[in-house]
Design a protein around this motif. Sequence first.
Motif, mmCIF file in Angstrom:
data_model
loop_
_atom_site.group_PDB
_atom_site.id
_atom_site.type_symbol
_atom_site.label_atom_id
_atom_site.label_comp_id
_atom_site.label_asym_id
_atom_site.label_seq_id
_atom_site.Cartn_x
_atom_site.Cartn_y
_atom_site.Cartn_z
ATOM 1 N N LEU A 271 48.480 33.648 34.115
ATOM 2 C CA LEU A 271 47.281 34.440 33.862
ATOM 3 C C LEU A 271 46.385 34.563 35.090
ATOM 4 O O LEU A 271 45.766 35.614 35.306
ATOM 5 N N ASP A 272 46.281 33.502 35.892
ATOM 6 C CA ASP A 272 45.272 33.508 36.960
ATOM 7 C C ASP A 272 45.806 33.950 38.316
ATOM 8 O O ASP A 272 45.132 33.820 39.330
ATOM 9 N N GLY A 273 47.020 34.515 38.360
ATOM 10 C CA GLY A 273 47.519 35.132 39.587
ATOM 11 C C GLY A 273 48.119 34.168 40.581
ATOM 12 O O GLY A 273 48.327 32.984 40.292
ATOM 13 N N ARG A 274 48.361 34.671 41.777
ATOM 14 C CA ARG A 274 49.012 33.887 42.819
ATOM 15 C C ARG A 274 48.220 34.001 44.126
ATOM 16 O O ARG A 274 48.632 34.683 45.075
ATOM 17 N N ASN A 324 40.231 35.277 33.456
ATOM 18 C CA ASN A 324 41.620 35.627 33.116
ATOM 19 C C ASN A 324 42.140 34.726 32.005
ATOM 20 O O ASN A 324 42.815 35.183 31.068
ATOM 21 N N ILE A 325 41.812 33.445 32.105
ATOM 22 C CA ILE A 325 42.348 32.468 31.154
ATOM 23 C C ILE A 325 41.623 32.543 29.817
ATOM 24 O O ILE A 325 42.259 32.594 28.765
ATOM 25 N N VAL A 326 40.295 32.564 29.834
ATOM 26 C CA VAL A 326 39.590 32.576 28.545
ATOM 27 C C VAL A 326 39.687 33.933 27.860
ATOM 28 O O VAL A 326 39.570 34.017 26.628
ATOM 29 N N VAL A 343 31.827 37.803 27.828
ATOM 30 C CA VAL A 343 30.761 36.834 28.057
ATOM 31 C C VAL A 343 29.466 37.583 28.336
ATOM 32 O O VAL A 343 29.473 38.785 28.630
ATOM 33 N N ASN A 344 28.358 36.898 28.256
ATOM 34 C CA ASN A 344 27.064 37.488 28.613
ATOM 35 C C ASN A 344 26.716 37.166 30.058
ATOM 36 O O ASN A 344 27.203 36.193 30.624
ATOM 37 N N GLY A 345 25.867 37.994 30.638
ATOM 38 C CA GLY A 345 25.471 37.786 32.020
ATOM 39 C C GLY A 345 26.127 38.778 32.952
ATOM 40 O O GLY A 345 26.845 39.696 32.530
ATOM 41 N N ASN A 346 25.901 38.605 34.248
ATOM 42 C CA ASN A 346 26.410 39.550 35.238
ATOM 43 C C ASN A 346 27.814 39.238 35.734
ATOM 44 O O ASN A 346 28.453 40.090 36.347
ATOM 45 N N ILE A 347 28.304 38.023 35.529
ATOM 46 C CA ILE A 347 29.673 37.680 35.909
ATOM 47 C C ILE A 347 30.512 37.765 34.647
ATOM 48 O O ILE A 347 30.523 36.851 33.826
ATOM 49 N N LYS A 348 31.230 38.867 34.470
ATOM 50 C CA LYS A 348 31.894 39.067 33.184
ATOM 51 C C LYS A 348 33.244 39.741 33.275
ATOM 52 O O LYS A 348 33.893 39.949 32.249
ATOM 53 N N THR A 349 33.725 40.084 34.469
ATOM 54 C CA THR A 349 35.015 40.770 34.599
ATOM 55 C C THR A 349 36.043 39.836 35.216
ATOM 56 O O THR A 349 35.785 39.199 36.236
ATOM 57 N N SER A 350 37.203 39.764 34.596
ATOM 58 C CA SER A 350 38.277 38.913 35.111
ATOM 59 C C SER A 350 38.905 39.540 36.346
ATOM 60 O O SER A 350 38.650 40.695 36.691
ATOM 61 N N ALA A 351 39.719 38.766 37.022
ATOM 62 C CA ALA A 351 40.354 39.217 38.261
ATOM 63 C C ALA A 351 41.616 40.019 37.953
ATOM 64 O O ALA A 351 42.276 39.792 36.942
ATOM 65 N N ALA A 352 41.942 40.949 38.835
ATOM 66 C CA ALA A 352 43.213 41.660 38.736
ATOM 67 C C ALA A 352 44.257 40.788 39.412
ATOM 68 O O ALA A 352 44.365 40.748 40.637
ATOM 69 N N SER A 353 44.992 40.039 38.625
ATOM 70 C CA SER A 353 45.913 39.039 39.170
ATOM 71 C C SER A 353 47.032 39.695 39.955
ATOM 72 O O SER A 353 47.613 40.690 39.520
ATOM 73 N N ALA A 354 47.329 39.099 41.087
ATOM 74 C CA ALA A 354 48.409 39.622 41.938
ATOM 75 C C ALA A 354 49.750 39.203 41.380
ATOM 76 O O ALA A 354 49.879 38.154 40.769
#
Length: 354
Positions: A271-274, A324-326, A343-354
């Motif tokens: 889920l969290d990429g490489r 990515n995980i949650v 999630v709430n707040g300004n940090i809310k987008t997961s990463a585009a895992s490679a």
Amino acid sequence: MTDSDRLIETLDARARRRDSRRAFFTGVIGAAAGAAALSGTAQAQTTPAPSPSPSPSPSPSPSGTPTPTVTEADVLNFALNLEYLEANYYAFAVTGSPLASADISGQIGTAGSATGGRAVGFKDSVVQQYANEIYQDELAHVRFLRAQFTDASRLAQPRIDLGTDPSGAFSTAAVAAGLITQGQSFDPYASDENFLLGAYLFEDVGVTAYKGAAPALLTSKLYLEAAAGILAVEAYHAAIVRSVLYRKGIATPALGLIQATTAISDARDRLDGRPTEDTTRGIAPDDDQGIAPDTTNPNAPVSNIMPLNANGLAYSRSPGQVLNIVYLNAGAVSSGGFFPAGVNGNIKTSAASA
């Protein structure tokens, strides 16, 4: 002065230092939030707005993707989302109910409930005592982070899925790990062992989240000290969960607990990429490990309670990787998994895992 008087004086002094420190922490949070607001106002006044939106557009990154400004208050709010998740899981397991309304209300973000959980009928008194202790710790984290904000700036708890439905977050995670098949359900409240696997899913992620976010996004020494304090507690929790799973897995191999932790860790890795490996910062494509022992040691098997890299360092994850995980999604998304509405707040987008 009597010994009793000296003791009272010492305790009073300690209380004054604590109150002063807390007031300073709260003041810095407010100053950071105010500075961010003033910065946005200045930009809006000097740059023609392309749309009626009151918020200034973020600066583009070299790749063309907008790069939002992240404040230290944003980082604390991101951490609070994760603490809401963990605290509610343990609250359900121990008490049969989610967190009280006084511990989840707020003016920032869309408020939601934690649903689907229930009390665990613990059979192992040691596991039950550990669950009680961790519940109290996670509740304290929620209250500590919430206390750094005013009533008007406090982050509300988002919607959280902690249920056992076949299409729910726990079951989706278990399917991803190969513990069950599509259409089946995973119930973390059904037994001591299932509860520990649910805790394993969260605690390891909490350790990597605090380790990754603290040095990358926090500059205040006071914030760093607070984050380090919570990181240490999350690491204690993870070690407790991993140790008990290891003991139970060795004592009763038929339970398959050791293999289950490896499967969950492999799923989190997918889920969290490489990311490119950095052994000094604790970043690696394989940044997750189950508790399977190292049997290559010529003298005796070596347990793997502490998941470390070659330098003996714990791993780090970026906020995007944690999401990515949650969210249970390897792509760049803003909701899913344990947070169906994000999630709430300004940090809310997961990463585009490679």
